[in-house]
Scaffold this active site. Structure first.
Site, PDB file in Angstrom:
ATOM      1  N   ASP A  40      29.302  37.794  35.729  1.00 56.58           N
ATOM      2  CA  ASP A  40      30.109  36.751  35.096  1.00 56.58           C
ATOM      3  C   ASP A  40      29.950  35.344  35.667  1.00 56.58           C
ATOM      4  O   ASP A  40      30.065  34.370  34.927  1.00 56.58           O
ATOM      5  CB  ASP A  40      31.588  37.143  35.138  1.00 56.58           C
ATOM      6  CG  ASP A  40      31.920  38.229  34.122  1.00 56.58           C
ATOM      7  OD1 ASP A  40      31.290  38.240  33.055  1.00 56.58           O
ATOM      8  OD2 ASP A  40      32.803  39.055  34.389  1.00 56.58           O
TER       9      ASP A  40
ATOM     10  N   GLY B  61      30.084  31.689  34.067  1.00 53.78           N
ATOM     11  CA  GLY B  61      30.723  30.665  34.903  1.00 53.78           C
ATOM     12  C   GLY B  61      32.205  30.949  35.055  1.00 53.78           C
ATOM     13  O   GLY B  61      32.897  31.206  34.071  1.00 53.78           O
TER      14      GLY B  61
ATOM     15  N   GLY C  97      36.134  35.929  28.746  1.00 60.84           N
ATOM     16  CA  GLY C  97      36.314  36.738  27.547  1.00 60.84           C
ATOM     17  C   GLY C  97      37.616  37.515  27.626  1.00 60.84           C
ATOM     18  O   GLY C  97      38.687  36.946  27.823  1.00 60.84           O
TER      19      GLY C  97
ATOM     20  N   TYR D 193      38.612  39.662  29.996  1.00 66.05           N
ATOM     21  CA  TYR D 193      39.157  39.918  31.326  1.00 66.05           C
ATOM     22  C   TYR D 193      39.667  38.661  31.993  1.00 66.05           C
ATOM     23  O   TYR D 193      39.083  37.603  31.847  1.00 66.05           O
ATOM     24  CB  TYR D 193      38.075  40.529  32.219  1.00 66.05           C
ATOM     25  CG  TYR D 193      38.433  41.927  32.654  1.00 66.05           C
ATOM     26  CD1 TYR D 193      37.961  43.024  31.965  1.00 66.05           C
ATOM     27  CD2 TYR D 193      39.277  42.142  33.744  1.00 66.05           C
ATOM     28  CE1 TYR D 193      38.309  44.311  32.350  1.00 66.05           C
ATOM     29  CE2 TYR D 193      39.624  43.427  34.134  1.00 66.05           C
ATOM     30  CZ  TYR D 193      39.136  44.506  33.434  1.00 66.05           C
ATOM     31  OH  TYR D 193      39.486  45.769  33.813  1.00 66.05           O
TER      32      TYR D 193
ATOM     33  N   HIS E  30      34.269  46.743  38.887  1.00 62.74           N
ATOM     34  CA  HIS E  30      34.245  45.288  39.109  1.00 62.74           C
ATOM     35  C   HIS E  30      33.827  45.063  40.556  1.00 62.74           C
ATOM     36  O   HIS E  30      34.430  45.643  41.452  1.00 62.74           O
ATOM     37  CB  HIS E  30      35.631  44.657  38.952  1.00 62.74           C
ATOM     38  CG  HIS E  30      36.276  44.901  37.634  1.00 62.74           C
ATOM     39  ND1 HIS E  30      36.216  43.997  36.599  1.00 62.74           N
ATOM     40  CD2 HIS E  30      37.006  45.932  37.178  1.00 62.74           C
ATOM     41  CE1 HIS E  30      36.890  44.467  35.566  1.00 62.74           C
ATOM     42  NE2 HIS E  30      37.385  45.646  35.882  1.00 62.74           N
TER      43      HIS E  30
ATOM     44  N   HIS F 175      37.378  51.282  37.837  1.00 62.50           N
ATOM     45  CA  HIS F 175      38.487  51.198  36.889  1.00 62.50           C
ATOM     46  C   HIS F 175      38.380  52.309  35.854  1.00 62.50           C
ATOM     47  O   HIS F 175      37.532  52.257  34.977  1.00 62.50           O
ATOM     48  CB  HIS F 175      38.498  49.817  36.224  1.00 62.50           C
ATOM     49  CG  HIS F 175      39.728  49.549  35.423  1.00 62.50           C
ATOM     50  ND1 HIS F 175      40.040  48.301  34.924  1.00 62.50           N
ATOM     51  CD2 HIS F 175      40.742  50.365  35.034  1.00 62.50           C
ATOM     52  CE1 HIS F 175      41.175  48.373  34.260  1.00 62.50           C
ATOM     53  NE2 HIS F 175      41.626  49.618  34.294  1.00 62.50           N
TER      54      HIS F 175
HETATM   55 CU   LIG Z   1      38.662  46.807  34.815  1.00 62.97          CU
END
Ligand SMILES: [Cu+2]
Ligand SMILES: *[C@@H]1O[C@H](CO)[C@@H](O)[C@H](O)[C@H]1NC(C)=O
Ligand SMILES: *[C@@H]1O[C@H](CO)[C@@H](O)[C@H](O)[C@H]1NC(C)=O
Ligand SMILES: *[C@@H]1O[C@H](CO)[C@@H](O)[C@H](O)[C@H]1NC(C)=O
Length: 723
Positions: free
Chosen positions: A366, A371, A452, A454, A513, A673
């Site tokens: 990301d 950015g 987006g 998240y 993540h 996750h």
């Molecule tokens: Cu997640």
């Protein structure tokens, strides 16, 4: 016409485009809700009578109005400077026919030695800009000297990857997709009206030679009919691959046509849309009070001074927020001592665990692809950040090379969460009684990127005892997959879904993540060493002791980079210290800080899996490299579609010496996750943090003389029903 209105609804990312034109959010003046000691404050009558008097001047914070003059060598480029860079580039021969699209334009920080020797009042080192631009599919990496008015370095296509996407790239991808007839037909066939379409633009990753030589991006669409939370209503299996530069659709994949678009029911998360009563007894309003205002100052636009800390903070289009020159005052000598030269989120890696045609490529990086600063929307006053927060704007650069303001993207505030700084009480068995305790107040610098679906909340938290905590909170919307199944009983035993059912026809796909931080510690100067303090089990000899075993701490100084590639181990634990061997305490211990790991999920992907090669910086939780000013971005400078030849893992392979020299620590916060129903329709925040904690840095507890709270100093705020 339809397409235009549909854009506005859809492109979460492109919202940033409009910020410059429509700064729709301004925080209410903190002073308005101020409270003085023992004064009722809850009625609007009281609020008004106090307004304009002492309070407003005392409590209200000026916003960080961008100045035209940089005041510190690390200050971001100002508006006039950005305009000047643009003018220099326009006049530069290779761009004299066509101005390139600008994908990055920011301060090229002066050499560390220049920054370290600079003191306030000195002239600034030469101001330079680092520019990444694209022209006719070619990547140009340039350095522009503002004083000389010249381009002083120019590299063509220095890597396999492309620069960070611009908002224009995203608009192009959507436009190309939505004006494609076959896409139109496919969407109609799914029963979704064009006016209800919302599309996102996942990055394509890198999956082999036929994706090379062109900038490609994926487009996937959702139905926003009946909900602003379109993310929960995927049109599963429809994936459009777009060549951004040629502005053409290169592939349409339309599978899973039988999967229904999940219903809009219960997907709206906005407060105004909740029509049922609250699920619990409501909480009374809550806020901390600072009757004398906050204790920190922001000087010269970017220098934060609080308690025993001083640091420089700036917004960054790619990293989001950069903390530099963090220094803490010695509790004994009063000397301002260097702790960290620079710290920031260098890269993120978010791989999804689904290998279907519409999912395998979802392996985002990301920071380098989208950015973190440019996606950090204005913070919500009183909810994202408490009262008495100081807000800072980002000043970024659009694809046309012109500056735009990302307003209120960072907030700085003091946190008092009812925690204890230190305490002791004595059992009443002795003749004296002691009840001694100190409140814990910290300073937080916060930013929240909405990449987006998240949301990543980044906190740098400073404690008076010298500890720095770096925290990442995850919230926002899951990236979900449509499924024919409405409940788990319908899933055939022979079929496995790639995550959990979080609502009818909605799978929350398993994913990870990883957030990798660049932490350039300079403890009392640049020359530091990395020391692994390993706890080893020792066994006693027969008859030696009633004990059979005990632990011993064994120190190993890392000599080379390979000695500092750390995989955390629960049953072979270590502490990880950074020390300055030439700065000793009264007792001869080297001044140090240790990194305290947490958020320790590790990537389990195959090391030769393309996304893992590109994100090889997650192969270890900790790395230490010798300082090299070009090694800032753990996934490489040009990340988009890169093959991974410029990652931290590649740099580390050089196996350079790292003992008693200028070193950089890299720490990865990891999360696995496995979604659950509570993550629907918006995820309650999950956070994890790692800390940088002083170890023999101070001569003794540095907050011994900190003041306890006394009742007389604290405000009493209560509803003014009696007044
Ligand atoms: Cu997640
Ligand atoms: C999509 O196709 C329909 C039916 O052919 C047509 O009426 C409509 O204008 C098209 N929309 C776009 C945006 O191309
Ligand atoms: C600094 O890093 C770059 C990129 O990894 C590399 O090309 C260069 O050789 C390094 N410089 C030194 C002095 O190691
Ligand atoms: C740091 O160490 C380097 C050698 O690695 C040396 O050249 C330099 O003088 C040292 N700097 C300081 C400030 O001690």
């Amino acid at each position: 016409m339809e397409t235009i209105s549909c854009f506005r609804l859809s492109v979460i990312l492109s919202i940033a485009l409009f910020i410059f034109a429509r700064p729709w959010y301004t925080p209410s003046k903190p002073g308005l809700l101020g409270c003085t000691k023992s004064t009722p404050w809850c009625t609007s009558k009281n609020r008004r009578t106090q307004l304009g008097s002492v309070l407003e001047t005392q409590v209200s914070q000026p916003k960080n109005l961008p100045t035209d003059t940089p005041l510190h060598p690390l200050d971001p480029l100002t508006i006039p400077e950005i305009k000047k860079v643009r003018a220099i580039l326009s006049a530069y021969a290779p761009f004299s026919w066509t101005f390139p699209t600008i994908h990055s334009l920011s301060l090229d920080e002066p050499d560390k030695s220049r920054v370290l020797e600079w003191i306030k009042g000195d002239p600034l080192p030469p101001r330079r800009a680092s520019v990444i631009a694209l022209l006719n599919g070619q990547t140009h990496v340039l350095t522009v000297d503002l004083d000389l008015g010249l381009v002083i370095s120019h590299d063509n296509n220095p890597g396999s990857g492309y620069p960070t996407l611009s908002m224009d790239d995203i608009s192009v991808a959507l436009q190309v997709t939505l004006s494609n007839e076959e896409v139109n037909k496919s969407i109609m066939a799914r029963g979704v009206a064009y006016s209800d379409l919302s599309c996102i633009t996942p990055s394509a990753g890198w999956y082999g030679p036929n994706e090379e030589g062109k900038r490609i991006i994926k487009v996937q669409c959702y139905s926003s009919q009946g909900t602003p939370n379109f993310y929960m209503r995927p049109i599963e299996g429809l994936t459009v691959t777009v060549d951004i530069d040629k502005r053409e659709v290169v592939k349409i994949s339309n599978t899973d046509r039988g999967i229904p678009v999940p219903k809009a029911t219960n997907t709206d998360y906005q407060y105004m849309a909740q029509d049922k009563p609250m699920e619990m007894e409501p909480l009374n309003p809550i806020s901390i009070e600072q009757p004398n205002g906050q204790s920190f100052r922001v000087e010269d636009g970017h220098m934060v001074k609080w308690a025993n800390w001083v640091f420089h903070i700036k917004p960054d289009q790619r990293a989001g927020m950069i903390i530099s020159r963090a220094m803490v005052r010695d509790s004994v000598t009063g000397e301002l001592r260097s702790v960290m030269y620079k710290g920031f989120a260098s890269e993120l890696f978010v791989p999804y665990m689904d290998i279907d045609e519409s999912w395998y490529f979802k392996t985002y990086m990301d920071a380098g692809e989208f950015g973190l600063g440019v996606t950090a929307m204005p913070l919500v006053h009183l909810n994202d950040c408490p009262r008495y927060s100081y807000y800072m704007d980002g000043l970024f650069v659009a694809a046309d090379g012109k500056p735009f303001v990302q307003s209120n993207m960072i907030c700085i505030f003091e946190r008092y969460a009812g925690d204890i700084g230190w305490r002791h009480s004595e059992l009443p068995v002795n003749s004296f009684e002691i009840r001694e305790s100190r409140p814990k107040v910290t300073l937080v610098a916060r930013m929240a990127a909405s990449v987006g679906n998240y949301d990543y909340i980044f906190d740098w938290e400073f404690q008076t005892d010298g500890l720095i905590s770096v925290k990442v909170g995850l919230s926002g919307m899951l990236m979900v997959k449509g499924t024919p199944y409405e409940n788990v009983y319908q899933v055939p035993i022979s079929k496995e879904i790639s995550g959990s059912l979080v609502s009818e026809n909605v799978i929350g796909v398993v994913h990870d993540h990883f957030i990798t931080f660049h932490i350039d510690m300079d403890i009392d100067g640049p020359n530091n060493s990395f020391v692994e303090v390993n706890l080893v089990k020792e066994e006693t000899l027969p008859g030696e002791s009633p004990r059979k075993s005990y632990l011993k701490a064994k120190r190993h100084v890392a000599m080379m980079e390979e000695d500092a590639r750390i995989k955390l181990k629960l049953y072979d634990p270590s502490e990880f210290h950074l020390v300055n061997p030439s700065r000793r305490s009264r007792l001869g211990n080297p001044a140090g800080y240790k990194v305290v790991p947490s958020g320790t999920a590790a990537s389990l992907l195959d090391l030769n899996d393309p996304p893992q090669i590109r994100s090889a910086f997650t192969n270890n939780q900790i790395w230490v490299t010798p300082y090299n000013r070009t090694e800032q971005w753990a996934g490489g400078l040009l990340v988009y579609q890169s093959k991974g030849e410029d990652t931290l893992a590649v740099w580390s392979e050089r196996n350079r010496p790292i003992e008693n020299t200028d070193i950089v620590l890299w720490y990865t916060l990891g999360f696995h996750h496995i979604p659950c129903q509570e993550d629907f329709p918006v995820m309650p925040t999950v956070s994890s943090s790692f800390a940088l904690k002083p170890v023999n840095f101070f001569e003794s507890n540095p907050i011994l003389r900190s003041k306890p709270n006394f009742k007389k100093d604290l405000p009493v705020c209560r509803p003014a029903s009696s007044s």
